[in-house]
Design an enzyme around this catalytic site. Sequence first.
Site, PDB file in Angstrom:
ATOM      1  N   CYS A   1     -15.484  18.212   4.929  1.00  0.00           N
ATOM      2  CA  CYS A   1     -14.577  19.329   5.246  1.00  0.00           C
ATOM      3  C   CYS A   1     -15.288  20.486   5.936  1.00  0.00           C
ATOM      4  O   CYS A   1     -14.631  21.386   6.462  1.00  0.00           O
ATOM      5  CB  CYS A   1     -13.895  19.824   3.985  1.00  0.00           C
ATOM      6  SG  CYS A   1     -12.978  18.525   3.172  1.00  0.00           S
TER       7      CYS A   1
ATOM      8  N   HIS B   1     -11.478  26.809   5.501  1.00  0.00           N
ATOM      9  CA  HIS B   1     -10.985  25.444   5.279  1.00  0.00           C
ATOM     10  C   HIS B   1      -9.833  25.501   4.277  1.00  0.00           C
ATOM     11  O   HIS B   1      -9.935  26.143   3.223  1.00  0.00           O
ATOM     12  CB  HIS B   1     -12.126  24.570   4.760  1.00  0.00           C
ATOM     13  CG  HIS B   1     -11.655  23.281   4.188  1.00  0.00           C
ATOM     14  ND1 HIS B   1     -10.751  22.469   4.839  1.00  0.00           N
ATOM     15  CD2 HIS B   1     -11.938  22.654   3.007  1.00  0.00           C
ATOM     16  CE1 HIS B   1     -10.502  21.410   4.094  1.00  0.00           C
ATOM     17  NE2 HIS B   1     -11.200  21.499   2.985  1.00  0.00           N
TER      18      HIS B   1
ATOM     19  N   ASN C   1      -4.453  19.538   2.537  1.00  0.00           N
ATOM     20  CA  ASN C   1      -5.858  19.596   2.962  1.00  0.00           C
ATOM     21  C   ASN C   1      -6.102  18.514   4.027  1.00  0.00           C
ATOM     22  O   ASN C   1      -6.069  17.324   3.709  1.00  0.00           O
ATOM     23  CB  ASN C   1      -6.730  19.377   1.723  1.00  0.00           C
ATOM     24  CG  ASN C   1      -8.207  19.364   2.017  1.00  0.00           C
ATOM     25  OD1 ASN C   1      -8.627  19.225   3.157  1.00  0.00           O
ATOM     26  ND2 ASN C   1      -9.011  19.490   0.976  1.00  0.00           N
TER      27      ASN C   1
HETATM   28  N1  ACO Z   1       0.434  16.116 -11.518  1.00  0.00           N
HETATM   29  C1  ACO Z   1       0.570  16.379 -12.823  1.00  0.00           C
HETATM   30  N2  ACO Z   1      -0.475  16.442 -13.675  1.00  0.00           N
HETATM   31  C2  ACO Z   1      -1.699  16.241 -13.162  1.00  0.00           C
HETATM   32  C3  ACO Z   1      -1.911  15.953 -11.792  1.00  0.00           C
HETATM   33  C4  ACO Z   1      -0.787  15.894 -10.961  1.00  0.00           C
HETATM   34  N3  ACO Z   1      -0.876  15.635  -9.643  1.00  0.00           N
HETATM   35  N4  ACO Z   1      -3.227  15.803 -11.583  1.00  0.00           N
HETATM   36  C5  ACO Z   1      -3.840  15.978 -12.772  1.00  0.00           C
HETATM   37  N5  ACO Z   1      -2.901  16.246 -13.725  1.00  0.00           N
HETATM   38  C6  ACO Z   1      -3.110  16.497 -15.137  1.00  0.00           C
HETATM   39  C7  ACO Z   1      -4.414  15.976 -15.665  1.00  0.00           C
HETATM   40  O1  ACO Z   1      -4.322  14.615 -16.017  1.00  0.00           O
HETATM   41  C8  ACO Z   1      -4.628  16.862 -16.859  1.00  0.00           C
HETATM   42  O2  ACO Z   1      -3.847  16.378 -17.920  1.00  0.00           O
HETATM   43  P1  ACO Z   1      -4.401  16.447 -19.434  1.00  0.00           P
HETATM   44  O3  ACO Z   1      -4.581  17.907 -19.743  1.00  0.00           O
HETATM   45  O4  ACO Z   1      -3.313  15.791 -20.216  1.00  0.00           O
HETATM   46  O5  ACO Z   1      -5.703  15.715 -19.429  1.00  0.00           O
HETATM   47  C9  ACO Z   1      -4.042  18.197 -16.432  1.00  0.00           C
HETATM   48  O6  ACO Z   1      -3.156  17.899 -15.339  1.00  0.00           O
HETATM   49  C10 ACO Z   1      -5.067  19.194 -15.982  1.00  0.00           C
HETATM   50  O7  ACO Z   1      -5.955  18.545 -15.079  1.00  0.00           O
HETATM   51  P2  ACO Z   1      -7.110  19.331 -14.370  1.00  0.00           P
HETATM   52  O8  ACO Z   1      -7.882  18.388 -13.517  1.00  0.00           O
HETATM   53  O9  ACO Z   1      -7.833  20.125 -15.399  1.00  0.00           O
HETATM   54  O10 ACO Z   1      -6.248  20.335 -13.455  1.00  0.00           O
HETATM   55  P3  ACO Z   1      -6.739  21.575 -12.669  1.00  0.00           P
HETATM   56  O11 ACO Z   1      -6.030  22.776 -13.150  1.00  0.00           O
HETATM   57  O12 ACO Z   1      -8.229  21.631 -12.576  1.00  0.00           O
HETATM   58  O13 ACO Z   1      -6.169  21.265 -11.230  1.00  0.00           O
HETATM   59  C11 ACO Z   1      -6.953  20.471  -9.108  1.00  0.00           C
HETATM   60  C12 ACO Z   1      -6.604  20.088 -10.542  1.00  0.00           C
HETATM   61  C13 ACO Z   1      -5.714  20.971  -8.412  1.00  0.00           C
HETATM   62  C14 ACO Z   1      -7.455  19.216  -8.402  1.00  0.00           C
HETATM   63  C15 ACO Z   1      -8.047  21.575  -9.149  1.00  0.00           C
HETATM   64  O14 ACO Z   1      -9.137  21.184  -9.941  1.00  0.00           O
HETATM   65  C16 ACO Z   1      -8.547  21.897  -7.782  1.00  0.00           C
HETATM   66  O15 ACO Z   1      -7.833  22.480  -6.994  1.00  0.00           O
HETATM   67  N6  ACO Z   1      -9.819  21.525  -7.444  1.00  0.00           N
HETATM   68  C17 ACO Z   1     -10.329  21.654  -6.129  1.00  0.00           C
HETATM   69  C18 ACO Z   1     -10.005  20.383  -5.443  1.00  0.00           C
HETATM   70  C19 ACO Z   1     -10.105  20.501  -3.953  1.00  0.00           C
HETATM   71  O16 ACO Z   1      -9.653  21.483  -3.373  1.00  0.00           O
HETATM   72  N7  ACO Z   1     -10.688  19.456  -3.384  1.00  0.00           N
HETATM   73  C20 ACO Z   1     -10.872  19.363  -2.027  1.00  0.00           C
HETATM   74  C21 ACO Z   1     -11.858  20.427  -1.581  1.00  0.00           C
HETATM   75  S1  ACO Z   1     -13.188  19.896  -0.692  1.00  0.00           S
HETATM   76  C22 ACO Z   1     -12.489  19.132   0.502  1.00  0.00           C
HETATM   77  O17 ACO Z   1     -11.636  19.687   1.134  1.00  0.00           O
HETATM   78  C23 ACO Z   1     -12.866  17.739   0.750  1.00  0.00           C
END
Ligand code: ACO
Length: 307
Positions: free
Chosen positions: A111, A234, A264
Amino acid sequence: MTGRIAGTGSYIPSQVLSNEDLSKIVDTSDQWIRERTGVLRRHIVKQDTTVSMAVKSAEAAILDAHINPEELDMIIVSTISSNLLMPCTACEVQKKIGAVNAACFDLNAACSGFLVAYSTVLGYIEMGIVKKALIIGSECMSKLLDWSDRSTCILFGDGAGAVVIEAADGEKGAVVLHSDGEKGNALCLETHGKITMNGQEVFRFAVSNVPKVIEELLHKMGKQREEIDAYILHQANQRILDAIAKRLGVDKKYFPSNIREYANTSSASIPILLDELKKNGDIDKGQQLILAGFGGGLTWGAAYIRI
Ligand code: ACO
């Protein structure tokens, strides 16, 4: 000598996949995706490929720059998702647009790739080797996703953006780039595999490192945060953008975003946003921008550019 943006272009596939559509594929909801990421929908290829999207965005950027393709000295495509490894995507673009005088290659910094492509071109311009270059971010992320993994498939979309950079008189551009291979496991893609990610680690990495690299760049330039007209980051996640703005103490309105529409698009996200802002008149000649990218590797960086 420095590099200036002479033209921009983008191409977004027309097929839309909404959060509602996704909730029929995996156990998720529109509300969960909106609240955690700011994404409402993404565009997904039907017939298009990474190469065809790169070509269409390139044609638009060349038209916008009012140049002939033969004037280009260099084409760099940033991609992690090309349908063709050899010839490289940049050579395919050269062939399709008739940029017969351009040296062409692809690069992969995930990215951060568009930012690395820009800094590479800037180096060639400042060495006097290149006068006009085309840099493209083109990504078919939908082909790299495990559509049964709700933690990743909701985050990404497809698209391409291109920018013509021209040598110009003026203060030197500045770039700061960093990498940390030790933390590479946070975001992985094996050849012929699918993207895996530790979301929380990526979130923490972005929110802690991107403000620091922007501060480092401003310090290098001897500029204040308030002098910058827009921070073009980004588009990974709206919460990441908001947290970075807060840490920097800069109003969110200086961090434009289009993540709600495209999700993204990896290395295509910065040039797609640049093109949109330019076409809407939200950025204009003479303004000072900071571009910042972050992603797999891990890699991150920032660049200062005048338009
Ligand atoms: N829908 C519903 N529930 C979900 C989903 C979904 N799509 N995905 C995960 N969950 C659940 C999980 O299973 C978990 O459930 P549990 O509590 O029963 O175990 C709960 O939601 C919380 O999961 P987390 O992973 O802790 O959620 P978080 O608040 O961290 O959000 C996210 C996840 C959105 C991926 C966040 O961590 C994030 O934005 N990270 C950055 C990711 C990113 O931007 N990546 C790309 C950047 S680099 C690049 O561009 C290549």
